[in-house]
Write a protein that holds these residues in place. Structure first.
Motif, PDB file in Angstrom:
ATOM      1  N   UNK A  53       0.729  -1.242  -0.218  1.00  0.00           N
ATOM      2  CA  UNK A  53      -0.112  -0.022   0.073  1.00  0.00           C
ATOM      3  C   UNK A  53       0.719   1.304  -0.026  1.00  0.00           C
ATOM      4  N   UNK A  54       2.016   1.227   0.413  1.00  0.00           N
ATOM      5  CA  UNK A  54       2.777   2.413   0.239  1.00  0.00           C
ATOM      6  C   UNK A  54       3.274   2.766  -0.864  1.00  0.00           C
ATOM      7  N   UNK A  55       3.452   4.188  -1.027  1.00  0.00           N
ATOM      8  CA  UNK A  55       3.936   4.660  -2.546  1.00  0.00           C
ATOM      9  C   UNK A  55       5.130   5.105  -2.395  1.00  0.00           C
ATOM     10  N   UNK A  56       6.090   4.700  -3.311  1.00  0.00           N
ATOM     11  CA  UNK A  56       7.677   5.115  -3.267  1.00  0.00           C
ATOM     12  C   UNK A  56       7.407   6.676  -4.122  1.00  0.00           C
ATOM     13  N   UNK A  57       8.139   7.499  -3.424  1.00  0.00           N
ATOM     14  CA  UNK A  57       8.415   8.825  -4.201  1.00  0.00           C
ATOM     15  C   UNK A  57       9.710   9.006  -4.500  1.00  0.00           C
ATOM     16  N   UNK A  58       9.944   8.930  -6.070  1.00  0.00           N
ATOM     17  CA  UNK A  58      11.253   9.256  -6.411  1.00  0.00           C
ATOM     18  C   UNK A  58      11.435  10.837  -6.704  1.00  0.00           C
ATOM     19  N   UNK A  59      12.493  11.114  -6.766  1.00  0.00           N
ATOM     20  CA  UNK A  59      13.184  12.561  -7.044  1.00  0.00           C
ATOM     21  C   UNK A  59      13.691  12.516  -8.586  1.00  0.00           C
ATOM     22  N   UNK A  60      12.936  13.050  -9.495  1.00  0.00           N
ATOM     23  CA  UNK A  60      13.341  13.462 -10.756  1.00  0.00           C
ATOM     24  C   UNK A  60      14.098  14.722 -11.080  1.00  0.00           C
ATOM     25  N   UNK A 115      11.191  20.669 -21.637  1.00  0.00           N
ATOM     26  CA  UNK A 115      11.459  20.326 -20.214  1.00  0.00           C
ATOM     27  C   UNK A 115      10.288  20.287 -19.526  1.00  0.00           C
ATOM     28  N   UNK A 116       9.567  21.425 -19.399  1.00  0.00           N
ATOM     29  CA  UNK A 116       8.381  21.570 -18.599  1.00  0.00           C
ATOM     30  C   UNK A 116       7.366  20.387 -18.756  1.00  0.00           C
ATOM     31  N   UNK A 117       7.129  19.911 -20.218  1.00  0.00           N
ATOM     32  CA  UNK A 117       6.296  18.799 -20.504  1.00  0.00           C
ATOM     33  C   UNK A 117       7.065  17.359 -19.873  1.00  0.00           C
ATOM     34  N   UNK A 118       8.330  17.438 -19.891  1.00  0.00           N
ATOM     35  CA  UNK A 118       8.772  16.120 -18.920  1.00  0.00           C
ATOM     36  C   UNK A 118       8.675  16.417 -17.770  1.00  0.00           C
ATOM     37  N   UNK A 119       8.635  17.341 -17.013  1.00  0.00           N
ATOM     38  CA  UNK A 119       8.655  17.555 -15.652  1.00  0.00           C
ATOM     39  C   UNK A 119       6.917  17.224 -15.217  1.00  0.00           C
ATOM     40  N   UNK A 120       6.106  17.714 -16.219  1.00  0.00           N
ATOM     41  CA  UNK A 120       4.577  17.352 -15.950  1.00  0.00           C
ATOM     42  C   UNK A 120       4.495  15.830 -16.026  1.00  0.00           C
ATOM     43  N   UNK A 121       4.986  15.080 -17.089  1.00  0.00           N
ATOM     44  CA  UNK A 121       5.089  13.559 -16.931  1.00  0.00           C
ATOM     45  C   UNK A 121       5.538  13.148 -15.733  1.00  0.00           C
ATOM     46  N   UNK A 122       6.898  13.382 -15.137  1.00  0.00           N
ATOM     47  CA  UNK A 122       6.956  12.852 -13.715  1.00  0.00           C
ATOM     48  C   UNK A 122       6.032  13.385 -12.877  1.00  0.00           C
ATOM     49  N   UNK A 156       3.291  10.940 -12.580  1.00  0.00           N
ATOM     50  CA  UNK A 156       3.513   9.718 -11.990  1.00  0.00           C
ATOM     51  C   UNK A 156       3.540   9.748 -10.704  1.00  0.00           C
ATOM     52  N   UNK A 157       3.524  10.856  -9.828  1.00  0.00           N
ATOM     53  CA  UNK A 157       3.743  11.101  -8.444  1.00  0.00           C
ATOM     54  C   UNK A 157       4.724  11.318  -7.765  1.00  0.00           C
ATOM     55  N   UNK A 158       6.171  11.540  -8.805  1.00  0.00           N
ATOM     56  CA  UNK A 158       7.381  11.940  -8.379  1.00  0.00           C
ATOM     57  C   UNK A 158       7.412  13.390  -7.899  1.00  0.00           C
ATOM     58  N   UNK A 159       8.555  13.568  -7.246  1.00  0.00           N
ATOM     59  CA  UNK A 159       9.173  14.892  -7.051  1.00  0.00           C
ATOM     60  C   UNK A 159       9.974  15.510  -8.132  1.00  0.00           C
ATOM     61  N   UNK A 160      10.212  16.694  -8.433  1.00  0.00           N
ATOM     62  CA  UNK A 160      10.927  17.298  -9.531  1.00  0.00           C
ATOM     63  C   UNK A 160      11.688  18.387  -8.755  1.00  0.00           C
ATOM     64  N   UNK A 161      13.283  17.938  -9.209  1.00  0.00           N
ATOM     65  CA  UNK A 161      14.272  18.900  -8.835  1.00  0.00           C
ATOM     66  C   UNK A 161      14.855  19.568  -9.962  1.00  0.00           C
ATOM     67  N   UNK A 162      14.533  20.951 -10.044  1.00  0.00           N
ATOM     68  CA  UNK A 162      14.621  21.714 -11.233  1.00  0.00           C
ATOM     69  C   UNK A 162      16.265  22.239 -10.839  1.00  0.00           C
ATOM     70  N   UNK A 163      17.198  21.941 -11.511  1.00  0.00           N
ATOM     71  CA  UNK A 163      18.479  22.465 -11.281  1.00  0.00           C
ATOM     72  C   UNK A 163      18.866  23.572 -12.579  1.00  0.00           C
ATOM     73  N   UNK A 164      19.329  24.615 -12.099  1.00  0.00           N
ATOM     74  CA  UNK A 164      20.019  25.595 -13.194  1.00  0.00           C
ATOM     75  C   UNK A 164      21.357  25.682 -12.806  1.00  0.00           C
ATOM     76  N   UNK A 165      22.267  25.235 -13.878  1.00  0.00           N
ATOM     77  CA  UNK A 165      23.662  25.378 -13.555  1.00  0.00           C
ATOM     78  C   UNK A 165      24.455  26.468 -14.398  1.00  0.00           C
TER      79      UNK A 165
END
Length: 145
Positions: A54-61, A77-84, A87-96
């Motif tokens: 029953x537990x949901x594993x949350x990944x960080x993309x 990139x925004x469309x890709x993040x929306x897909x993540x 799926x119920x994942x967190x999204x880490x946005x990195x600007x280098x």
């Protein structure tokens, strides 16, 4: 049953063809129970398996941006993040920042704000954009339904 000697308790368990199990060995006197230990272990394993299912594993993309990213590239990139996010994942946005780009941090913050606006209807900002070394990092999580 109250306080009973160990031999008596073991005899009672043997008569019922069950096991004598210490429930609280650190107590004075130790607390024991007469039960089918194999059945007890099986039920415990079954409960653990059900809880795990029953537990949901949350990944960080991670989504990587750059300060001079074009509009279409950011939309991809925004469309890709929306897909993540869907799926119920967190999204880490990195600007280098590379080389001389580090002197123009305001441009990077502007890009992050634009990205945040693109994602506004799907996400909530968990951690606002913050400089960490040569990177600007922001975390997005799905909106609660």
């Amino acid at each position: 049953m109250g306080i009973v000697s160990t031999k008596e308790a073991q005899k009672m368990a043997d008569d019922k063809s069950l096991d004598l199990v210490k429930v609280a060995p650190q107590a004075k006197p130790p607390v024991c129970r007469i039960m089918d230990y194999g059945k007890y272990k099986y039920e415990q394993a079954k409960k653990e398996k059900e809880a795990k299912k029953n537990q949901k594993i949350i990944n960080i993309k991670e989504i990587r941006l750059s300060p001079n990213i074009e509009e279409h590239d950011m939309q991809v990139k925004a469309n890709q993040a929306i897909k993540f996010i869907k799926n119920g994942d967190k999204v880490k946005v990195t600007l280098r920042f590379r080389g001389r780009q580090l002197s123009n941090i305001g441009l990077g913050r502007k890009v992050m704000d634009e990205f945040k606006e693109m994602m506004a209807e799907h996400t909530v900002v968990e951690k606002a954009a913050k400089m960490e070394g040569r990177q600007l990092i922001m975390f997005l999580v799905p909106k609660a339904q």
